[in-house]
Design an enzyme around this catalytic site. Structure first.
Site, PDB file in Angstrom:
ATOM      1  N   GLY A 190     -11.363   3.566   1.033  1.00 37.03           N
ATOM      2  CA  GLY A 190     -12.289   4.346   1.853  1.00 37.03           C
ATOM      3  C   GLY A 190     -13.552   3.600   2.245  1.00 37.03           C
ATOM      4  O   GLY A 190     -14.556   4.217   2.585  1.00 37.03           O
ATOM      5  N   CYS A 237      -5.579 -28.273   6.785  1.00 38.16           N
ATOM      6  CA  CYS A 237      -4.377 -27.522   7.175  1.00 38.16           C
ATOM      7  C   CYS A 237      -3.561 -28.306   8.210  1.00 38.16           C
ATOM      8  O   CYS A 237      -4.034 -29.270   8.810  1.00 38.16           O
ATOM      9  CB  CYS A 237      -4.758 -26.142   7.704  1.00 38.16           C
ATOM     10  N   ASP A 290      -7.624  -7.608   0.682  1.00 39.59           N
ATOM     11  CA  ASP A 290      -6.645  -7.777   1.756  1.00 39.59           C
ATOM     12  C   ASP A 290      -7.333  -7.420   3.060  1.00 39.59           C
ATOM     13  O   ASP A 290      -8.263  -6.614   3.077  1.00 39.59           O
ATOM     14  CB  ASP A 290      -5.435  -6.847   1.580  1.00 39.59           C
ATOM     15  N   CYS A 341     -11.258 -29.183   6.955  1.00 38.86           N
ATOM     16  CA  CYS A 341     -10.018 -28.465   6.652  1.00 38.86           C
ATOM     17  C   CYS A 341      -8.822 -29.419   6.626  1.00 38.86           C
ATOM     18  O   CYS A 341      -8.715 -30.321   7.456  1.00 38.86           O
ATOM     19  CB  CYS A 341      -9.798 -27.367   7.691  1.00 38.86           C
ATOM     20  N   HIS A 378      -4.475 -22.016  10.324  1.00 34.99           N
ATOM     21  CA  HIS A 378      -5.811 -22.510   9.968  1.00 34.99           C
ATOM     22  C   HIS A 378      -6.634 -21.414   9.276  1.00 34.99           C
ATOM     23  O   HIS A 378      -7.250 -21.654   8.229  1.00 34.99           O
ATOM     24  CB  HIS A 378      -6.565 -23.036  11.193  1.00 34.99           C
ATOM     25  N   CYS A 388      -5.314 -28.512  11.623  1.00 35.82           N
ATOM     26  CA  CYS A 388      -6.446 -29.447  11.699  1.00 35.82           C
ATOM     27  C   CYS A 388      -6.002 -30.901  11.565  1.00 35.82           C
ATOM     28  O   CYS A 388      -6.696 -31.803  12.028  1.00 35.82           O
ATOM     29  CB  CYS A 388      -7.499 -29.083  10.656  1.00 35.82           C
ATOM     30  N   ASP A 396       0.865  -1.180   0.000  1.00 30.40           N
ATOM     31  CA  ASP A 396       0.000   0.000   0.000  1.00 30.40           C
ATOM     32  C   ASP A 396       0.905   1.236   0.000  1.00 30.40           C
ATOM     33  O   ASP A 396       2.121   1.118   0.065  1.00 30.40           O
ATOM     34  CB  ASP A 396      -0.975  -0.036   1.177  1.00 30.40           C
ATOM     35  N   SER A 397       0.309   2.407  -0.086  1.00 29.30           N
ATOM     36  CA  SER A 397       1.132   3.617  -0.246  1.00 29.30           C
ATOM     37  C   SER A 397       1.463   4.267   1.084  1.00 29.30           C
ATOM     38  O   SER A 397       2.233   5.210   1.145  1.00 29.30           O
ATOM     39  CB  SER A 397       0.377   4.632  -1.087  1.00 29.30           C
ATOM     40  N   GLY A 398       0.887   3.772   2.161  1.00 35.01           N
ATOM     41  CA  GLY A 398       1.090   4.398   3.467  1.00 35.01           C
ATOM     42  C   GLY A 398       0.010   5.400   3.810  1.00 35.01           C
ATOM     43  O   GLY A 398      -0.142   5.787   4.963  1.00 35.01           O
ATOM     44  N   GLY A 399      -0.760   5.818   2.804  1.00 32.16           N
ATOM     45  CA  GLY A 399      -1.767   6.852   3.041  1.00 32.16           C
ATOM     46  C   GLY A 399      -2.766   6.473   4.116  1.00 32.16           C
ATOM     47  O   GLY A 399      -3.010   7.238   5.046  1.00 32.16           O
ATOM     48  N   ASP A 445      -3.088   8.188  -1.476  1.00 27.55           N
ATOM     49  CA  ASP A 445      -4.441   8.744  -1.531  1.00 27.55           C
ATOM     50  C   ASP A 445      -4.778   9.373  -0.188  1.00 27.55           C
ATOM     51  O   ASP A 445      -4.097   9.115   0.805  1.00 27.55           O
ATOM     52  CB  ASP A 445      -5.478   7.665  -1.877  1.00 27.55           C
TER      53      ASP A 445
HETATM   54 ZN   LIG Z   1      -7.523 -26.058   9.506  1.00 32.45          ZN
END
Ligand SMILES: [Zn+2]
Length: 398
Positions: free
Chosen positions: A240, A330, A290, A328, A359, A333, A107-110, A161
């Site tokens: 925003g 992962c 994100d 799941c 997870h 799990c 990101d730009s930091g804004g 921005d």
């Molecule tokens: Zn999991």
């Protein structure tokens, strides 16, 4: 533009020598596609976990890969203050610092300047603020924001921005739209300026996304989008939002997005990670997301599952031998019970936050993969309703 599933737009629009976006399937406004970046390909819609200060907290890059993470976000604001963009460059760039060889968006930091820092002055030239690390006065201009991201070596960079608070009056939001458009133009000019210094990969072309502002005001959003599209950027972000406007207001803003931005560019909804909002946004043509939600909530002992959220400190899990989510695959799990993870949190073992982070990242990766499959099958609206019912039913804890 064809609007049906299996409508390939080949060979994909080349938006820069090292960046391409290819849309492969539509389901209504929802798009499935692929981004090609200098550090590899990314299937969209994609969710990017946040690596705030050069690390996705508590997990290694191998674990990120194992959880199915395709791309991560780095926070310019935090990295410019500590250790500093020039230091990151001398260490080989953000990819080297993070030991992550996949795509990175910065990101730009804004956003952080406006939400975290003590702001000194704001003008068309840029912002001056006080560092939250050492109190030093820092000046951030659109040009400097681009140079910092060039030093970090990100695959996709964002314009500086102005992000006003949600409760700001309309006049302040209109001013932010005007200023953000001005800054987008200056960021583009800077991104096209060859880099004087020889730093790591500094010669690679910068892929700059613009950021739409305008709060919940339809006319300001339209004005902001038009100013950005005029700049013909490789991608566009919706900024925003997620500032307390609520799900319905978010949907209203996004209802217009598909028409405001060109079909052949990726669209990125910044800072949104609530599964309900992701589904609504994908259905309205958004490709990238994100949010700190999966990682921050993991550190607070909250797990996301296909049947809703679990608060792992709750006594009901104390002797539950089941994994967090029986669907799941992962690491967490496959190896740990709900009772074991609850114990790790209560005993303040650092493994607890790491296991739930793994997870949750896997859950978000699987969720986005399921969304991509549904778009290809032309069945996203029906599946989105089923998932939302399972996530948000009255006792949502499995
Ligand atoms: Zn999991």
């Amino acid at each position: 533009m064809p609007r049906f599933a299996f409508a390939p737009l080949s060979p994909g629009r080349i938006l820069s020598p090292m960046f391409r976006y290819e849309c492969t399937h539509w389901d209504g406004k929802a798009r499935r596609g692929r981004l090609t970046t200098p550090h590899g390909e990314v299937d969209t819609p994609v969710f990017m976990p946040v690596g705030t200060a050069g690390s996705v907290k508590g997990v290694t890059p191998d674990q990120l890969r194992g959880a199915g993470v395709q791309m991560v976000l780095g926070n310019t604001y935090h990295l410019m203050l500590r250790p500093g963009a020039e230091t990151v460059a001398r260490l080989g760039g953000l990819h080297a610092l993070m030991a992550w060889d996949g795509p990175i968006l910065t990101d730009s930091g804004g956003y952080q300047v406006f939400s975290l820092a003590h702001l000194r002055t704001l003008s068309d030239d840029g912002v001056v603020f006080q560092s939250h690390v050492d109190g030093a006065e820092v000046r951030l201009t659109p040009e400097r924001a681009v140079e910092i991201q060039r030093l970090l070596g990100a695959d996709i960079i964002m314009q500086l921005d102005e992000c006003p608070p949600a409760e700001a009056p309309r006049t302040a939001i209109a001013d932010a739209v005007r200023r953000s458009a001005l800054w987008a133009r200056r960021c583009k000019a800077q991104a096209q300026t060859p880099c004087a210094e020889r730093v790591h990969e500094a010669r690679k072309p910068l892929i700059l996304f613009g950021i739409q502002q305008g709060g919940v005001h339809a006319d300001l959003r339209a004005e902001s989008a038009a100013a950005l599209v005029e700049l013909d950027l490789p991608g566009y972000a919706i900024g925003g939002l997620g500032l307390g406007e609520g799900h319905d207001a978010l949907c209203e803003v996004l209802d217009a997005t598909d028409e405001q931005f060109p079909q052949d560019r990726p669209r990125y909804l910044m800072g949104i990670g609530e599964p309900r909002d992701i589904l609504a946004a994908v259905l309205r043509g958004i490709d990238m997301f994100d949010c700190v939600l999966p990682t921050r909530n993991a550190r607070n002992a909250q797990a996301f599952t296909w049947a809703g959220r679990m608060r792992l400190r709750n006594a009901r899990w104390a002797e539950d031998p089941r994994p967090l989510d029986e669907q799941c695959d992962c690491y967490t799990c496959r190896h740990y019970s709900r009772g074991a993870i609850r114990h790790l949190f209560l005993a303040r073992e650092m493994l607890g936050p790491t296991l739930v982070t793994l997870h949750n990242l896997r859950f978000f990766g699987s969720f986005m993969a399921a969304i991509r499959r549904a778009i290809a099958d032309g069945d996203l609206p029906a599946r989105a309703r089923q998932w939302a019912e399972a996530f948000y039913h009255e006792d949502a804890s499995p």
